[in-house]
Design a protein around this motif. Sequence first.
Motif, PDB file in Angstrom:
ATOM      1  N   GLU A  34      53.334  49.932  -3.078  1.00 41.15           N
ATOM      2  CA  GLU A  34      52.714  50.976  -3.892  1.00 41.15           C
ATOM      3  C   GLU A  34      53.277  50.968  -5.315  1.00 41.15           C
ATOM      4  OE1 GLU A  34      50.616  54.221  -5.367  1.00 41.15           O
ATOM      5  OE2 GLU A  34      50.231  52.808  -3.725  1.00 41.15           O
ATOM      6  N   ALA A  35      54.600  50.750  -5.425  1.00 45.34           N
ATOM      7  CA  ALA A  35      55.222  50.685  -6.755  1.00 45.34           C
ATOM      8  C   ALA A  35      54.680  49.498  -7.555  1.00 45.34           C
ATOM      9  CB  ALA A  35      56.735  50.597  -6.623  1.00 45.34           C
ATOM     10  N   GLU A  36      54.501  48.357  -6.898  1.00 39.77           N
ATOM     11  CA  GLU A  36      53.944  47.178  -7.576  1.00 39.77           C
ATOM     12  C   GLU A  36      52.500  47.427  -8.001  1.00 39.77           C
ATOM     13  OE1 GLU A  36      54.529  44.067  -4.726  1.00 39.77           O
ATOM     14  OE2 GLU A  36      56.425  43.407  -5.641  1.00 39.77           O
ATOM     15  N   ARG A  37      51.714  48.076  -7.137  1.00 39.04           N
ATOM     16  CA  ARG A  37      50.322  48.377  -7.475  1.00 39.04           C
ATOM     17  C   ARG A  37      50.247  49.268  -8.709  1.00 39.04           C
ATOM     18  NH1 ARG A  37      47.121  52.097  -7.932  1.00 39.04           N
ATOM     19  NH2 ARG A  37      48.660  53.640  -7.277  1.00 39.04           N
ATOM     20  N   LYS A  38      51.097  50.288  -8.737  1.00 39.44           N
ATOM     21  CA  LYS A  38      51.098  51.221  -9.855  1.00 39.44           C
ATOM     22  C   LYS A  38      51.536  50.529 -11.148  1.00 39.44           C
ATOM     23  CE  LYS A  38      52.579  55.875 -11.092  1.00 39.44           C
ATOM     24  NZ  LYS A  38      53.380  57.058 -10.732  1.00 39.44           N
ATOM     25  N   PHE A  39      52.510  49.625 -11.055  1.00 43.40           N
ATOM     26  CA  PHE A  39      52.977  48.916 -12.248  1.00 43.40           C
ATOM     27  C   PHE A  39      51.879  48.013 -12.805  1.00 43.40           C
ATOM     28  CE2 PHE A  39      55.168  45.138 -14.091  1.00 43.40           C
ATOM     29  CZ  PHE A  39      55.668  45.771 -15.223  1.00 43.40           C
ATOM     30  N   GLU A  40      51.196  47.278 -11.937  1.00 50.26           N
ATOM     31  CA  GLU A  40      50.112  46.415 -12.398  1.00 50.26           C
ATOM     32  C   GLU A  40      48.988  47.243 -13.010  1.00 50.26           C
ATOM     33  OE1 GLU A  40      49.873  43.011 -12.572  1.00 50.26           O
ATOM     34  OE2 GLU A  40      52.005  43.124 -12.086  1.00 50.26           O
ATOM     35  N   ALA A  41      48.714  48.412 -12.414  1.00 53.74           N
ATOM     36  CA  ALA A  41      47.687  49.299 -12.967  1.00 53.74           C
ATOM     37  C   ALA A  41      48.071  49.755 -14.371  1.00 53.74           C
ATOM     38  CB  ALA A  41      47.485  50.502 -12.057  1.00 53.74           C
TER      39      ALA A  41
END
Length: 476
Positions: A34-41
Amino acid sequence: MPIFHKISLRPEVENYLKQSFLNKEVVSASSKQEAERKFEALLIRLAHPPSFTTVRVNTHLASVEYVRDLLLEELQKQFRGLRVPVLQHPTLPDVLLIPVTGPRRNIERRQCEVIVGAQCGNAVLRGAHVYVPGIVSASKFMKAGDVISVYSDIKGKCKKGAKEFDGTKVFLGNGISELSRKDIFNGIPDLKGIGIRMTEPIYLSPSFDNVLPSYLFLQNLPSAVVAHVLNPQPGEKILDLCAAPGGKTTHIAALMQDQGEVIALDKVLNKVEKLKQNASLLGLHSIRAFCFDATKALKLGVIDGTEGTPPFLPESFDRILLDAPCSGMGQRPNMACTWTLKEVTSYQPLQRKLLNVAVRLLKPGGVLVYSTCTVTLAENEEQVAWALTTFPCLQLQPQEPQIGGEGMMGAGLAPEQLKLLQRFDPSVVPLQDMDTDCLSDAKKEDMIWLANKDCIGFFIAKFIKYKSTEEKVSWK
């Protein structure tokens, strides 16, 4: 579906940011995925403009209702009869919001091309026309009056005066050339007027080039929140430590009803002159601007003949705004940042010097607001944690209005402390495609919610100094 790729960063800079956003506290609170998804977003959002153009009304000279009516008339002219709403923000009564329509994906690309620098390209995506200094390259056959496709050289590889460019370029829309190629590159030296008048931009935003200049100030929404959080009162003495070009300074003066004293410092002379021009244009007389290095604004000894000018005696100000110099990693749109890791991380020591000066200059019982337009943990929550440890006289305070989200984990702050911070994080909402049909069907409260979320990356902390500081505090 994003129309642009994510912001292009040096690998070491992207890794540095990723480590912050995937720190142990964040990952343990959700998950690494989830943290990686948010960072890419976040990286994708940074490359795209916010969903709204935000302007602040100069309430010192006119009512919001009067200016809103004038602005609606102006937009009718700019958009050739297309009806675009102008919303008054319910929590920030002096702020007006204009939705940005786009991206428009079916614009026909023309054979004649102009390449502009990345900074110029970012401005075009926010509604600006193309000014001559921003033009890097133009097709060899370009004449005044031609319909031109405009592209941004996001990596800075195009040579000045080139007749064609096959490198990385991003389409921004079409416009009409005001000048020929010869006029631009071989004509009048230091030409600074409009070179391309944008007629079909990818994102349709209003132009504010000389539009109601005494009544409106173009300002990102979080920047307009800052002065309200500071909550200046008539008759107070207030310091804006790093003030140019004066958006927050003039906002402070307007909220004080131009009664009191606003001292504004900046160390770049032409920026100070621009600040003075803005204050004059807006009819504000309580502002006194000085070209001065804010890190030296504290008077350490008795200096004759400097009363009322920097440096200042300790505990001289009722409220202080430190809108600190920062890495600017929250600005939008920004398709590419060429900064090295050393440059990105160079601001923390400077911010600590400025915080030391600000705390010393603040009266007991006074308010200090610290803000940045960046998303890094080191310049935001880590600075708050450092300040609370270094200056026992400081306490975090609730912010009003509270529009942004709470602070990010990772700096060791307690949950109740994080809730007192405001972090504007554009990754919390998906990218929006907005057209006139969407606008006609949208509810006002949904549009306000989107404007609050889909803005630039920004950070605000508010402190109160509850006791005097008589001894010098180390800022190492």
